[in-house]
Scaffold this motif. Structure first.
Motif, short mmCIF file in Angstrom:
data_model
loop_
_atom_site.label_atom_id
_atom_site.label_comp_id
_atom_site.label_asym_id
_atom_site.label_seq_id
_atom_site.Cartn_x
_atom_site.Cartn_y
_atom_site.Cartn_z
N THR A 195 0.83 -1.20 0.00
CA THR A 195 0.00 0.00 0.00
C THR A 195 0.86 1.26 0.00
O THR A 195 0.56 2.23 -0.70
N GLN A 222 2.14 1.87 -3.35
CA GLN A 222 1.07 2.37 -4.22
C GLN A 222 0.92 3.88 -4.07
O GLN A 222 0.71 4.59 -5.07
N VAL A 223 1.01 4.39 -2.85
CA VAL A 223 0.88 5.83 -2.61
C VAL A 223 1.92 6.59 -3.42
O VAL A 223 1.62 7.56 -4.13
N ARG A 269 -5.20 2.04 5.90
CA ARG A 269 -5.78 3.39 5.91
C ARG A 269 -4.64 4.41 5.83
O ARG A 269 -4.12 4.86 6.85
N SER A 323 -3.58 8.12 4.58
CA SER A 323 -4.15 9.41 4.16
C SER A 323 -3.07 10.27 3.51
O SER A 323 -1.94 10.33 4.00
N ASP A 324 -3.43 10.91 2.41
CA ASP A 324 -2.52 11.81 1.71
C ASP A 324 -3.38 12.84 0.99
O ASP A 324 -4.33 12.47 0.30
N LEU A 343 -4.36 12.32 -2.68
CA LEU A 343 -5.02 11.09 -3.09
C LEU A 343 -6.42 10.99 -2.49
O LEU A 343 -6.71 11.55 -1.43
N LYS A 344 -7.27 10.24 -3.18
CA LYS A 344 -8.63 9.94 -2.72
C LYS A 344 -8.69 8.45 -2.39
O LYS A 344 -8.34 7.61 -3.21
N ARG A 345 -9.14 8.13 -1.17
CA ARG A 345 -9.24 6.74 -0.74
C ARG A 345 -10.69 6.38 -0.50
O ARG A 345 -11.40 7.11 0.18
N PHE A 402 -9.45 -1.06 0.33
CA PHE A 402 -9.56 0.30 -0.18
C PHE A 402 -9.14 0.38 -1.64
O PHE A 402 -8.26 -0.35 -2.09
N THR A 433 -7.57 3.37 -4.02
CA THR A 433 -6.96 4.69 -3.93
C THR A 433 -6.65 5.21 -5.33
O THR A 433 -6.19 4.46 -6.19
N ASN A 440 -6.58 12.52 -6.66
CA ASN A 440 -7.73 13.33 -6.25
C ASN A 440 -8.63 13.76 -7.40
O ASN A 440 -9.84 13.65 -7.32
#
Length: 304
Positions: A128, A131-132, A148, A150-151, A154-156, A269, A271, A274
């Motif tokens: 994961t 992937q980010v 989980r 958060s960035d 990005l939209k999760r 999730f 991802t 955005n």
């Protein structure tokens, strides 16, 4: 009513059998039957003569079939012409964590390939966290993972939550608990977790779950991957906590026991970047809806 409902109905009529139609559509029979029942409920009529062998349509069903065939043919023609007008090879690259291939991801990707034959679809296994980074660098278009993260770039989206199960050797005392066990029953066992690279990971997620219940496993060994963890369990070396979809990994003397704690789930999730609302990504979401519908999995379409 959507085009896929028409495809399901036409397949059943032409095969004169729910079983054969399910094979043709590459889906299981019970979800197909459920979708046809939903279609009949929406129309308020019976489309098939129940009990007929081979399966026959009612008069209304025959009328509906004739027009469904025309609608599908017209839709395919419009789709084909539109593609020819603007045909440019596009690639959709998906990052995924390996354990998801034992669940519904493989079915989603297969359906996506069938419905979007003009796309070049590439799958890349990565954590994961990887992937980010890959999303932000533009190396992948979407990522499927369990953490989980958060960035702001990005939209999760939470697709669903999957139950966790305990892998045990058939001779292990916990294997006798067919109805299930609690995390408290596992704290003193030799516990294998995975993977052993980068954190956070599924291993730290499971350890966090124990902490949520004020528990601390006493004998934890973190190994490279899920196959190795379950192989060691099958050899009688200990137990392992895995997602329920891992039941498809079948080894001699390996049993899977439900974990009964309410929070014993692992999220899945999707991802993406955005501002990415391309047609290709929206088509992927539609494939996810279709597979979830067929499996009767609840989801909030507005959250996708």
């Amino acid at each position: 009513m959507e085009l896929r409902h028409l495809r399901y109905f036409v397949a059943v009529v032409e095969e004169q059998s729910f079983t054969k139609a399910a094979e043709r559509l590459f889906i299981a029979q019970p979800p197909l039957s459920r979708q046809i029942q939903n279609l009949e409920s929406e129309l308020g009529i019976s489309l098939f003569e129940r009990g007929s062998r081979p399966l026959k349509t009612t008069q209304a069903g025959h009328f509906f079939y004739q027009h469904a065939v025309k609608i599908l043919a017209n839709a395919e023609e419009v789709k084909s012409m539109t593609k020819r007008i603007g045909m440019v090879e596009r690639t959709v690259t998906m990052g995924f964590v390996g354990s998801l291939l034992y669940g519904l991801l493989s079915r989603i990707v297969y359906l996506y390939r069938q419905q979007q034959p003009h796309l070049k679809i590439e799958l890349v296994e990565m954590t994961t966290m990887e992937q980010v980074k890959a999303l932000k660098e533009g190396r992948i278009d979407v990522g499927f993972g369990r953490l989980r993260i958060s960035d702001p770039a990005l939209k999760r989206m939470l697709l669903r939550e999957e139950r966790l199960v305990l892998g045990t050797h058939a001779s292990h005392p916990l294997s006798a608990h067919k109805e299930g066990v609690y995390l408290a029953d596992v704290v003193d066992e030799k516990l294998f977790l995975y993977p052993n690279h980068t954190t956070p990971s599924f291993a730290t997620q499971v350890q966090g779950l124990f902490a949520e219940y004020n528990l601390e496993p006493q004998h934890v060994r973190i190994v490279r991957e899920i196959q190795l963890a379950l192989g060691l369990v099958a050899a009688g070396e200990g137990v392992c906590i895995v997602p329920e979809s891992a039941r498809s990994i079948q080894l001699a003397h390996l049993n899977y026991i439900p974990i009964l704690d309410e929070s014993a789930v692992t999220p899945i999730f999707l991802t993406m970047r955005n501002m990415d609302e391309s047609e290709d990504i929206m088509s992927l979401f539609d494939c996810i809806y279709q597979v979830y519908d067929l499996e009767a999995i609840r989801y909030d379409r507005n959250s996708f």
